[in-house]
Motif scaffolding. Structure first.
Motif, short mmCIF file in Angstrom:
data_model
loop_
_atom_site.label_atom_id
_atom_site.label_comp_id
_atom_site.label_asym_id
_atom_site.label_seq_id
_atom_site.Cartn_x
_atom_site.Cartn_y
_atom_site.Cartn_z
N LEU A 20 54.88 17.99 43.67
CA LEU A 20 54.65 18.80 44.87
C LEU A 20 55.93 19.50 45.31
O LEU A 20 55.91 20.68 45.66
CB LEU A 20 54.14 17.92 46.02
CG LEU A 20 52.65 17.64 46.06
CD1 LEU A 20 52.36 16.53 47.04
CD2 LEU A 20 51.91 18.90 46.45
N GLU A 24 55.07 23.27 44.85
CA GLU A 24 54.35 23.80 46.00
C GLU A 24 55.17 23.97 47.27
O GLU A 24 54.85 24.84 48.07
CB GLU A 24 53.13 22.93 46.28
CG GLU A 24 52.14 23.01 45.14
CD GLU A 24 50.82 22.37 45.47
OE1 GLU A 24 50.48 22.27 46.66
OE2 GLU A 24 50.14 21.95 44.53
N LYS A 26 57.81 25.46 49.33
CA LYS A 26 58.64 26.66 49.18
C LYS A 26 59.62 26.83 50.34
O LYS A 26 60.11 27.91 50.57
CB LYS A 26 57.76 27.91 49.08
CG LYS A 26 56.82 27.89 47.90
CD LYS A 26 57.56 27.87 46.58
CE LYS A 26 56.60 27.89 45.42
NZ LYS A 26 57.21 27.54 44.16
N GLU A 77 47.99 16.39 50.49
CA GLU A 77 47.87 16.77 49.08
C GLU A 77 47.72 15.53 48.19
O GLU A 77 46.98 15.56 47.22
CB GLU A 77 49.08 17.60 48.64
CG GLU A 77 49.07 19.01 49.17
CD GLU A 77 47.87 19.81 48.69
OE1 GLU A 77 47.61 19.82 47.47
OE2 GLU A 77 47.20 20.43 49.54
#
Length: 124
Positions: A20, A24, A26, A77
């Protein structure tokens, strides 16, 4: 309770969270982060994720702050990716072990360099 399940969950969390962070998350405040270990409570309700950050102390604090702000997203997530009845609460903690190891290696290198120059002088 057996210690096998928390250990298995810790390894799974380490893999998923590192994925992650790499892919993902950022947030520009998150620098070069390495997950060193994950400790899961025996009741599987809490997980401490230990991270090491390459860079200055301020960059480390900024990265840790950004990770803790993203902990809710990371937890949701994980809930989507791993089949669990209850996803543990995730807290990111700073782990200075890699930085400490680099410091020790530098000290050993410095001692080795000064020791070698001393040997060279005695041969001349």
């Amino acid at each position: 309770m057996s210690k096998h399940r928390p250990n298995r969950l810790a390894e799974t969390l380490k893999e998923e969270i590192s994925q992650l962070i790499r892919v993902e998350l950022k947030d520009p405040r998150i620098g070069f982060v390495t997950l060193t270990s994950v400790d899961v409570a025996d009741d599987l309700s809490h997980a401490k994720v230990y991270v090491s950050v390459l860079g200055t102390e301020d960059e480390g604090h900024a990265s840790l702050d950004a990770l803790n702000r993203a902990a809710g997203y990371v937890r949701s997530e994980i809930g989507k990716r791993v089949r669990l009845r209850h996803v543990p609460t995730i807290v990111f903690k700073y782990d200075p072990s890699i930085q400490h190891g680099a410091h020790i290696a530098k000290l050993l290198k410095d001692v080795g360099v000064s020791g070698e120059s001393g040997k060279e002088e005695s041969h001349e």
